[in-house]
Design a protein around this motif. Sequence first.
Motif, PDB file in Angstrom:
ATOM      1  N   GLY A  70      60.775  54.289  19.302  1.00  0.00           N
ATOM      2  CA  GLY A  70      60.120  54.650  20.557  1.00  0.00           C
ATOM      3  C   GLY A  70      59.681  53.438  21.348  1.00  0.00           C
ATOM      4  N   SER A  71      59.122  52.446  20.662  1.00  0.00           N
ATOM      5  CA  SER A  71      58.694  51.242  21.382  1.00  0.00           C
ATOM      6  C   SER A  71      59.885  50.460  21.906  1.00  0.00           C
ATOM      7  CB  SER A  71      57.826  50.360  20.480  1.00  0.00           C
ATOM      8  OG  SER A  71      58.589  49.884  19.388  1.00  0.00           O
ATOM      9  N   LEU A  72      60.979  50.427  21.148  1.00  0.00           N
ATOM     10  CA  LEU A  72      62.181  49.748  21.636  1.00  0.00           C
ATOM     11  C   LEU A  72      62.754  50.440  22.872  1.00  0.00           C
ATOM     12  CD1 LEU A  72      64.015  48.854  18.316  1.00  0.00           C
ATOM     13  CD2 LEU A  72      62.945  47.282  19.934  1.00  0.00           C
ATOM     14  N   ILE A  73      62.822  51.759  22.845  1.00  0.00           N
ATOM     15  CA  ILE A  73      63.342  52.507  23.988  1.00  0.00           C
ATOM     16  C   ILE A  73      62.440  52.323  25.201  1.00  0.00           C
ATOM     17  CG2 ILE A  73      63.742  54.839  24.870  1.00  0.00           C
ATOM     18  CD1 ILE A  73      64.752  55.563  22.067  1.00  0.00           C
ATOM     19  N   LEU A  74      61.136  52.406  24.980  1.00  0.00           N
ATOM     20  CA  LEU A  74      60.188  52.245  26.078  1.00  0.00           C
ATOM     21  C   LEU A  74      60.266  50.844  26.670  1.00  0.00           C
ATOM     22  CD1 LEU A  74      58.061  54.235  27.225  1.00  0.00           C
ATOM     23  CD2 LEU A  74      56.381  52.901  25.990  1.00  0.00           C
ATOM     24  N   GLY A  75      60.328  49.842  25.818  1.00  0.00           N
ATOM     25  CA  GLY A  75      60.433  48.465  26.300  1.00  0.00           C
ATOM     26  C   GLY A  75      61.716  48.224  27.062  1.00  0.00           C
ATOM     27  N   ARG A  80      64.265  47.341  32.419  1.00  0.00           N
ATOM     28  CA  ARG A  80      65.347  47.593  33.376  1.00  0.00           C
ATOM     29  C   ARG A  80      64.804  47.961  34.754  1.00  0.00           C
ATOM     30  NH1 ARG A  80      69.881  45.565  32.362  1.00  0.00           N
ATOM     31  NH2 ARG A  80      71.013  47.206  33.396  1.00  0.00           N
ATOM     32  N   LYS A  81      63.578  48.504  34.799  1.00  0.00           N
ATOM     33  CA  LYS A  81      63.004  48.920  36.080  1.00  0.00           C
ATOM     34  C   LYS A  81      62.426  47.745  36.857  1.00  0.00           C
ATOM     35  CE  LYS A  81      61.749  53.600  34.762  1.00  0.00           C
ATOM     36  NZ  LYS A  81      60.655  54.528  34.532  1.00  0.00           N
TER      37      LYS A  81
END
Length: 100
Positions: A70-75, A80-81
């Motif tokens: 989850g932290s990897l996906i969130l980071g 990217r934004k």
Amino acid sequence: MDENNRTETWHQSLQAVLNALNQTLRGAVPCPGEPPAGAAGTTRGGHGGRNDNAYMYILFVMTLFAATVGSLILGYTRSRKVDKRSDPYHVYIKNRVSMI
């Protein structure tokens, strides 16, 4: 040392909850709405031994894995934004436009 340590009472109450949960999972204490283990004629075999808390270990590892992913996906999605001004492509475009 202080004799009225709050963590000791917290530890005792947590241990009581875990013991009750273990008894319920092993069938020693029937869940509400279930007949007692001996009444139905089928008894569970003893599962005592080295792997008593294997399900807790699996739950712990799965929780750590979920937090890591989850932290990897969130980071990744947040990175990217963000519009990075120090990106070499943006620097090149800015220098190129100022030359024109």
